[in-house]
Structure formats: C-alpha cells, structure tokens
Design an enzyme around this catalytic site. Structure first.
Site, PDB file in Angstrom:
ATOM      1  N   VAL A  12       0.792  -1.223   0.089  1.00 54.83           N
ATOM      2  CA  VAL A  12      -0.040   0.152   0.162  1.00 54.83           C
ATOM      3  C   VAL A  12       1.052   1.314  -0.021  1.00 54.83           C
ATOM      4  O   VAL A  12       0.559   1.964  -1.058  1.00 54.83           O
ATOM      5  CB  VAL A  12      -1.000   0.039   1.255  1.00 54.83           C
ATOM      6  CG1 VAL A  12      -1.555   1.355   1.263  1.00 54.83           C
ATOM      7  CG2 VAL A  12      -2.042  -1.121   1.090  1.00 54.83           C
ATOM      8  N   GLY A  13       1.808   1.360   1.039  1.00 53.40           N
ATOM      9  CA  GLY A  13       2.635   2.771   1.125  1.00 53.40           C
ATOM     10  C   GLY A  13       3.361   2.833  -0.157  1.00 53.40           C
ATOM     11  O   GLY A  13       3.287   4.061  -0.625  1.00 53.40           O
ATOM     12  N   THR A  90      -3.507 -10.099  11.960  1.00 51.63           N
ATOM     13  CA  THR A  90      -4.305 -10.831  13.103  1.00 51.63           C
ATOM     14  C   THR A  90      -3.631 -11.160  14.302  1.00 51.63           C
ATOM     15  O   THR A  90      -2.559 -11.689  14.217  1.00 51.63           O
ATOM     16  CB  THR A  90      -4.887 -11.958  12.612  1.00 51.63           C
ATOM     17  OG1 THR A  90      -5.595 -11.436  11.338  1.00 51.63           O
ATOM     18  CG2 THR A  90      -6.282 -12.716  13.409  1.00 51.63           C
ATOM     19  N   GLU A 157      -7.459   2.770   2.416  1.00 46.27           N
ATOM     20  CA  GLU A 157      -7.050   2.428   0.920  1.00 46.27           C
ATOM     21  C   GLU A 157      -7.900   1.439   0.403  1.00 46.27           C
ATOM     22  O   GLU A 157      -7.830   0.272   0.898  1.00 46.27           O
ATOM     23  CB  GLU A 157      -5.371   2.292   0.781  1.00 46.27           C
ATOM     24  CG  GLU A 157      -5.058   2.026  -0.476  1.00 46.27           C
ATOM     25  CD  GLU A 157      -5.470   3.202  -1.151  1.00 46.27           C
ATOM     26  OE1 GLU A 157      -5.257   4.267  -1.201  1.00 46.27           O
ATOM     27  OE2 GLU A 157      -6.202   2.869  -2.292  1.00 46.27           O
ATOM     28  N   ALA A 218     -16.251  -2.621   6.330  1.00 47.07           N
ATOM     29  CA  ALA A 218     -17.321  -3.084   5.683  1.00 47.07           C
ATOM     30  C   ALA A 218     -17.434  -3.727   4.223  1.00 47.07           C
ATOM     31  O   ALA A 218     -17.924  -4.364   3.536  1.00 47.07           O
ATOM     32  CB  ALA A 218     -18.361  -2.033   5.790  1.00 47.07           C
ATOM     33  N   ALA A 221     -15.783  -6.616   3.676  1.00 48.26           N
ATOM     34  CA  ALA A 221     -16.641  -7.623   3.915  1.00 48.26           C
ATOM     35  C   ALA A 221     -17.704  -7.921   2.998  1.00 48.26           C
ATOM     36  O   ALA A 221     -17.900  -9.120   2.530  1.00 48.26           O
ATOM     37  CB  ALA A 221     -17.139  -7.339   5.345  1.00 48.26           C
ATOM     38  N   LEU A 223     -17.144  -7.445  -0.391  1.00 52.47           N
ATOM     39  CA  LEU A 223     -16.590  -7.941  -1.551  1.00 52.47           C
ATOM     40  C   LEU A 223     -16.453  -9.570  -1.101  1.00 52.47           C
ATOM     41  O   LEU A 223     -16.720 -10.525  -2.023  1.00 52.47           O
ATOM     42  CB  LEU A 223     -15.263  -7.228  -1.763  1.00 52.47           C
ATOM     43  CG  LEU A 223     -15.298  -5.836  -2.304  1.00 52.47           C
ATOM     44  CD1 LEU A 223     -13.993  -5.447  -2.352  1.00 52.47           C
ATOM     45  CD2 LEU A 223     -15.861  -6.031  -3.634  1.00 52.47           C
ATOM     46  N   CYS A 272      -5.986  -9.132   3.067  1.00 57.60           N
ATOM     47  CA  CYS A 272      -7.082  -8.431   3.446  1.00 57.60           C
ATOM     48  C   CYS A 272      -8.392  -9.033   4.081  1.00 57.60           C
ATOM     49  O   CYS A 272      -8.487  -8.910   5.231  1.00 57.60           O
ATOM     50  CB  CYS A 272      -7.434  -7.093   2.830  1.00 57.60           C
ATOM     51  SG  CYS A 272      -5.825  -6.079   2.522  1.00 57.60           S
ATOM     52  N   PHE A 273      -9.019  -9.870   2.873  1.00 55.99           N
ATOM     53  CA  PHE A 273     -10.355 -10.330   3.292  1.00 55.99           C
ATOM     54  C   PHE A 273     -10.565 -10.803   4.623  1.00 55.99           C
ATOM     55  O   PHE A 273     -11.250 -10.581   5.343  1.00 55.99           O
ATOM     56  CB  PHE A 273     -10.964 -11.153   1.921  1.00 55.99           C
ATOM     57  CG  PHE A 273     -11.269 -10.204   0.755  1.00 55.99           C
ATOM     58  CD1 PHE A 273     -11.293  -8.801   0.851  1.00 55.99           C
ATOM     59  CD2 PHE A 273     -11.426 -10.783  -0.169  1.00 55.99           C
ATOM     60  CE1 PHE A 273     -11.442  -8.104  -0.204  1.00 55.99           C
ATOM     61  CE2 PHE A 273     -11.901 -10.330  -1.553  1.00 55.99           C
ATOM     62  CZ  PHE A 273     -11.802  -8.825  -1.267  1.00 55.99           C
TER      63      PHE A 273
HETATM   64  P1  NAI Z   1       3.055  -4.736   3.921  1.00 57.67           P
HETATM   65  O1  NAI Z   1       3.432  -5.873   4.988  1.00 57.67           O
HETATM   66  O2  NAI Z   1       3.343  -4.851   2.579  1.00 57.67           O
HETATM   67  O3  NAI Z   1       3.633  -3.379   4.262  1.00 57.67           O
HETATM   68  C1  NAI Z   1       3.862  -2.872   5.719  1.00 57.67           C
HETATM   69  C2  NAI Z   1       5.314  -2.451   5.874  1.00 57.67           C
HETATM   70  O4  NAI Z   1       5.322  -1.746   7.040  1.00 57.67           O
HETATM   71  C3  NAI Z   1       6.431  -3.608   5.935  1.00 57.67           C
HETATM   72  O5  NAI Z   1       7.330  -3.148   4.785  1.00 57.67           O
HETATM   73  C4  NAI Z   1       6.902  -3.278   7.232  1.00 57.67           C
HETATM   74  O6  NAI Z   1       8.107  -3.658   7.635  1.00 57.67           O
HETATM   75  C5  NAI Z   1       6.491  -1.882   7.754  1.00 57.67           C
HETATM   76  N1  NAI Z   1       6.518  -1.287   8.894  1.00 57.67           N
HETATM   77  C6  NAI Z   1       6.166  -2.063  10.228  1.00 57.67           C
HETATM   78  N2  NAI Z   1       6.302  -1.245  11.257  1.00 57.67           N
HETATM   79  C7  NAI Z   1       6.945  -0.281  10.921  1.00 57.67           C
HETATM   80  C8  NAI Z   1       7.253   0.945  11.540  1.00 57.67           C
HETATM   81  N3  NAI Z   1       7.273   1.004  12.712  1.00 57.67           N
HETATM   82  N4  NAI Z   1       7.793   2.095  10.909  1.00 57.67           N
HETATM   83  C9  NAI Z   1       8.080   2.014   9.737  1.00 57.67           C
HETATM   84  N5  NAI Z   1       7.737   0.731   8.866  1.00 57.67           N
HETATM   85  C10 NAI Z   1       6.987  -0.388   9.382  1.00 57.67           C
HETATM   86  O7  NAI Z   1       1.595  -4.493   4.318  1.00 57.67           O
HETATM   87  P2  NAI Z   1       0.556  -3.891   3.271  1.00 57.67           P
HETATM   88  O8  NAI Z   1      -0.065  -4.876   2.173  1.00 57.67           O
HETATM   89  O9  NAI Z   1       0.915  -2.613   2.464  1.00 57.67           O
HETATM   90  O10 NAI Z   1      -0.903  -3.314   4.244  1.00 57.67           O
HETATM   91  C11 NAI Z   1      -0.556  -2.206   4.972  1.00 57.67           C
HETATM   92  C12 NAI Z   1      -1.879  -1.803   5.550  1.00 57.67           C
HETATM   93  O11 NAI Z   1      -2.786  -1.671   4.433  1.00 57.67           O
HETATM   94  C13 NAI Z   1      -2.687  -3.093   6.231  1.00 57.67           C
HETATM   95  O12 NAI Z   1      -3.299  -2.580   7.297  1.00 57.67           O
HETATM   96  C14 NAI Z   1      -3.629  -3.510   5.075  1.00 57.67           C
HETATM   97  O13 NAI Z   1      -4.633  -4.267   5.702  1.00 57.67           O
HETATM   98  C15 NAI Z   1      -3.949  -2.392   4.513  1.00 57.67           C
HETATM   99  N6  NAI Z   1      -4.287  -2.333   3.144  1.00 57.67           N
HETATM  100  C16 NAI Z   1      -3.768  -3.442   2.250  1.00 57.67           C
HETATM  101  C17 NAI Z   1      -4.234  -3.679   0.823  1.00 57.67           C
HETATM  102  C18 NAI Z   1      -3.287  -4.587   0.105  1.00 57.67           C
HETATM  103  O14 NAI Z   1      -3.855  -4.937  -1.050  1.00 57.67           O
HETATM  104  N7  NAI Z   1      -2.236  -5.313   0.475  1.00 57.67           N
HETATM  105  C19 NAI Z   1      -5.148  -2.650   0.390  1.00 57.67           C
HETATM  106  C20 NAI Z   1      -5.706  -1.901   1.262  1.00 57.67           C
HETATM  107  C21 NAI Z   1      -5.324  -1.650   2.710  1.00 57.67           C
END
Ligand code: NAI
Length: 480
Positions: A12-13, A90, A157, A218, A221, A223, A272-273
């Site tokens: 996401v980031g 989780t 997001e 929501a 959920a 989807l 996510c789901f």
């Molecule tokens: P990810 O695991 O790919 O990325 C998270 C990153 O955060 C990791 O690289 C980790 O090293 C870093 N991190 C952890 N603690 C940290 C800290 N204190 N300081 C700096 N970096 C730190 O996860 P992803 O998939 O990007 O998901 C992130 C969030 O977005 C979750 O809450 C997820 O549910 C939500 N999300 C994910 C989607 C997806 O398609 N993957 C879509 C929409 C939302």
C-alpha cells in the site's frame, strides 16, 4: 513545499506514495520503513513488489520528489503529513487471538511520531484498522506530545493488488474521515487538497472518523461475501448439473446486483479479506452483537469449505489417494498480476494435498521458491508479520519442488491444479502437457480459466468449479 512521510513501504505505502508524488510535483514524498532490504529494493531496478505500471511511475519520480529511506525519525520530524501504512495483522496470541487486529506496529509507529515530532502534524491512518483506533492513537500522541498538536485522519486505501496503479489513478472514491471540530476539518481539507490534484472532487468523500474506519472493513466484508455467495452456489451447481458461469451471468445482469466479483473459484485469498472480516467479527463480539458476528463469520467458513472441497475433489477423483503421485500446481499467488502469496488459497490446497502425501511441483510466474517454501512451512496468521521479522530459514517442505516453467512442472504429473488465473495459463500447449503426463491425466481448474471441452477432446479428465461434472467425476462424489 508540503512534505509527506509514509511509514511502511509495502503493497500500500509504496504504490500510493509513488502516485501521490507523480500527481503532485509540488509535494515532497518520502517513504520510510524499518526493513533495510525493502528500502534498498525500492531504490533499485528490482522493486520489492510486482505491480503492473509501478516501475514506470517510480522511475519518473524517484530522486525528484519521491524518496525511499530507512532514516525514519528524520523524515517524520520534517513532515507535515504522516501516513501510517504499516501492517495490521491478526493477533496470534493473547486476548482476541485469531481474530482481533494486532496493533503493535501501529502503536510503536505512533509512539515514535510523538517522540520525534517538533512541529504540529497531521497523522493519517492508511492501514486498515479497527473502528475507534484513531481514538487510541490520539491518546498515545496526546500523552507523549510535549505540547505539539496532532490531528488524526482516517484515509483507508481501497486499491486492489494487481491493478493498484490503475485504481490509484482513477479511484472509485477517496475516503477521508476526520474530527468534526474546526481543527479536524482543517486537516481534512489539507488532505483533500492533496488528492484534488488528480481526483475529481465528487469522488472525494468526507465523513466522521468512525465511519471512515468502518467503511473499509465493511467494503472488504461485502466483497468477500459476494465471492463466498457465488462459491456456495457453485457447490450446488455441481450437485445439480447447473453451470455457475451461466447462473452468475444471469444473476449479475440484474442491475441491482451487477456483474463484478461473481467468478466462482477455489476461494479468495490475499492479505485483507480474511483478516478484515475476522477483525469485524471481533469488534461485533466486543460490542455485544454475536448474531452479527456469526453472520460475517460464515463468509470465511464458506471460503474454507470451498478450499477443502477442492482438495477432496482432487483426491477422490484420483482413486481416493494422491500418495506418492506428482501433482503440478499452476499458480501460487493469491490472484493474477501480483507476486503476493499472503493467505493465498494455494497454501491450503497444497497443505491438503501434502497431508495426503502428494508430491507437488509448483510453477508461478512471479513467486520464488523461497517464498513458497516459507509459506508452506509457516503457521496460520504468521504470514502478515514483516518478512524480516519472520524466521528466515524454515525447513523446506521436501515433497515440494518449484520450477520457473509450466512444462517442467507438469512433466510426468498425474494431475494439474490451476490455482491462480494467470492469463498465460489460457494459452499453454495443453496437448504437449497431456502427452508428457501419466494417464489418466487429470486437470482441476480452480479458477475456471481453461476451456474444459477442448481439454476433454485432448484426453484430460477435467474438473471446473461449479460446472457440470465430467462423467468420470460423477461416480466419485467429494464433499468437504
Ligand atoms: P506490507 O506488509 O506489505 O507493508 C507494511 C510495511 O510496514 C512493512 O514493510 C513493514 O516493514 C513496515 N513497518 C512495520 N512497522 C513499521 C514501523 N514502525 N515503521 C516503519 N515501517 C514499519 O503491508 P501492506 O499490504 O502494504 O498493508 C498495509 C496496511 O494496508 C494493512 O493494514 C492492510 O490491511 C492495508 N491494506 C492493504 C491492501 C493490500 O492490497 N495489500 C489494500 C488496502 C489496505
């Protein structure tokens, strides 16, 4: 110049900030992460995630107004707006284990922001979090702030992996929740102004904080519920001779229902789901709503049922045993156009087949052997902790081999399971594959990507989800 810092350079980031940098040349965006290899990869030609169109966006902005760094504190201190996009897995132990969101990463991010901030900041929840998380974050920031003012916004997001760039360029909506105070509304406006650089105003929705937080849970959920609904119908189709593709088409033609997200499959996966529904279930339970919790729990139960139904179908079709037989698995990612394997249906299917002592040979165009071995050796729910915090050398699962070639994977196999809908699986030379396999040769299409009739003409015994059964399979019923 407005400065944005994003904590968490993940799925996401990374893409989200790259698109903000591309669309807002007047904003400096820095993505920071605790993982050194992940940041190094973002700064290299081999980005840490595969996402169509992402390379081009990063190439255009990196070094201009987009930066990736491990120097977290410096960039947090300098930023006006801080997005927090860390993982929210989780919980694996303690109160709410197996359901509640583990906010360890979020909390430590908030404490660090409070520690290093020297000026007022807007802190944006980008991660998916339980409703009321903003309240907890506000408390942490307020108690540690040394007089600095923080405004918390919820900006969940909605991008989907595999189409992230497209989704970010043209979002159905951008949702911003904030406090209903003058300061809160000022912060909402500041974030709205960022998105307004490319998103039409009528697509930027503003709500209160709790509505924004809950809308994300929501939406996921709803989807996932559609997938479980069509998958439940697919089981009934197999039992009755109906064709789930025809049923889904007819159902989806109703404009109140619509055609999207009605493809029957071996089950949904992704980071996510399941996580978000479990989280929703837990929140309902904590709020004294057991009936609502049970309603949503059923979406996950049907998904688990669909995966075990698939494994049972494979085993029962192949004379009730796959022990010592080579099964080729085509596709391991949770969907096409991503290398992400978190919660992929392939893990449960492979574990099911391994439980029956099959030898598995896996091919996925984007997933490495190291990742597959790690996934198959890992316990449930451990996957969503950052890779660098996971055990690095799990024992390789000996009955599993991984190749970079579909023909190699299927050579000498007794059966094939298609578990990801990669486009290339539609155009493989199945005659060549059939000729190289043991006979009878079985083809189990967990994504309904191949033309079953053509495959039957070649000689395969074919199982497609929710389609009229091959005469061979009718004699070998499989229920989970
Ligand atoms: P990810 O695991 O790919 O990325 C998270 C990153 O955060 C990791 O690289 C980790 O090293 C870093 N991190 C952890 N603690 C940290 C800290 N204190 N300081 C700096 N970096 C730190 O996860 P992803 O998939 O990007 O998901 C992130 C969030 O977005 C979750 O809450 C997820 O549910 C939500 N999300 C994910 C989607 C997806 O398609 N993957 C879509 C929409 C939302």
């Amino acid at each position: 110049m407005v400065k944005i810092c994003c904590l968490g350079a993940g799925y996401v980031g990374g893409p989200t900030m790259a698109v903000i940098a591309l669309k807002c040349p007047a904003i400096e965006v820095c993505v920071v992460d605790i993982s050194v290899p992940r940041i190094a990869a973002w700064n290299s030609d081999q980005l840490p995630i595969y996402e169509p169109g992402l390379d081009e966006v990063v190439k255009q902005c990196r070094g201009r107004n987009l930066f990736f760094s491990n120097d977290i504190e410096k960039h947090v201190a300098e930023a006006d707006i801080i997005f927090v996009s860390v993982n929210t897995p989780t919980k694996t132990r303690g109160l709410g284990a197996g359901k509640a969101a583990d906010l360890t990463y979020w909390e430590s991010a908030a404490r660090m922001i409070a520690d290093v901030a020297k000026s007022d900041k807007i802190v944006v929840e980008k991660s998916t979090v339980p409703v009321k998380t903003a309240e907890a974050i506000e408390k942490i920031l307020a108690h540690n702030s040394k007089g600095i003012k923080f405004q918390i916004l919820s900006n969940p997001e909605f991008l989907a992996e595999g189409t992230a760039i497209e989704d970010l360029f043209k979002p159905d909506r951008v949702l911003i929740g904030g406090r209903e105070t003058p300061e809160g509304q000022k912060a909402v406006k500041a974030l709205k102004d960022v998105y307004a650089n490319w998103v039409p105003e009528d697509r930027i929705l503003t709500t209160n904080l709790w509505s924004a937080e809950l809308s994300k849970l929501a939406a996921n959920a709803f989807l996932a519920q559609r997938i479980s609904s069509v998958n439940a119908i697919s089981a009934l189709c197999e039992a009755t001779g109906a064709n789930v593709a025809e049923v889904a088409y007819a159902v989806g033609k109703d404009s109140r229902i619509g055609p999207k997200f009605l493809n029957a499959s071996v089950g949904f996966g992704g980071s996510c789901f399941q996580k978000d529904i479990l989280n929703l279930v837990y929140i309902c339970e904590c709020n004294g709503l057991p009936e609502v919790a049970n309603y949503w729990k059923q979406v996950i139960k049907i998904n688990d049922y669909q995966k075990s139904r698939f494994v049972n179908r494979v085993v029962s079709s192949m004379f009730n045993t796959v022990s010592g037989k080579k099964i080729a698995v085509l596709g391991f990612a949770f969907k096409k156009d991503t290398g992400d394997t978190r919660e992929t249906a392939a893990i449960d299917v492979c574990k099911g087949l391994l439980g029956d002592k099959a030898k598995i040979s896996i091919y996925d165009p984007q997933v490495t052997e190291e990742q597959i071995q790690r996934d198959l050796a890992m316990n449930k729910f451990d996957w969503d902790h950052p890779i660098h915090l996971q055990p690095m050398s799990p024992t390789a699962v000996k009955q599993v081999s991984v190749t970079w070639d579909a023909y190699e994977a299927t050579k000498g196999a007794h059966g094939i399971c298609i578990l990801t809908e990669w486009d290339e699986f539609k155009t493989l030379d199945y005659k060549k594959i059939y000729d190289s396999m043991q006979k009878p040769a079985f083809l189990f299409d967990g994504r309904n990507v191949i033309d079953a009739e053509k495959m039957r003409e070649i000689g395969f015994i074919v199982y497609s989800i929710g389609k009229p059964l091959d005469p061979w399979l009718k004699d070998m019923p499989a229920v989970a």
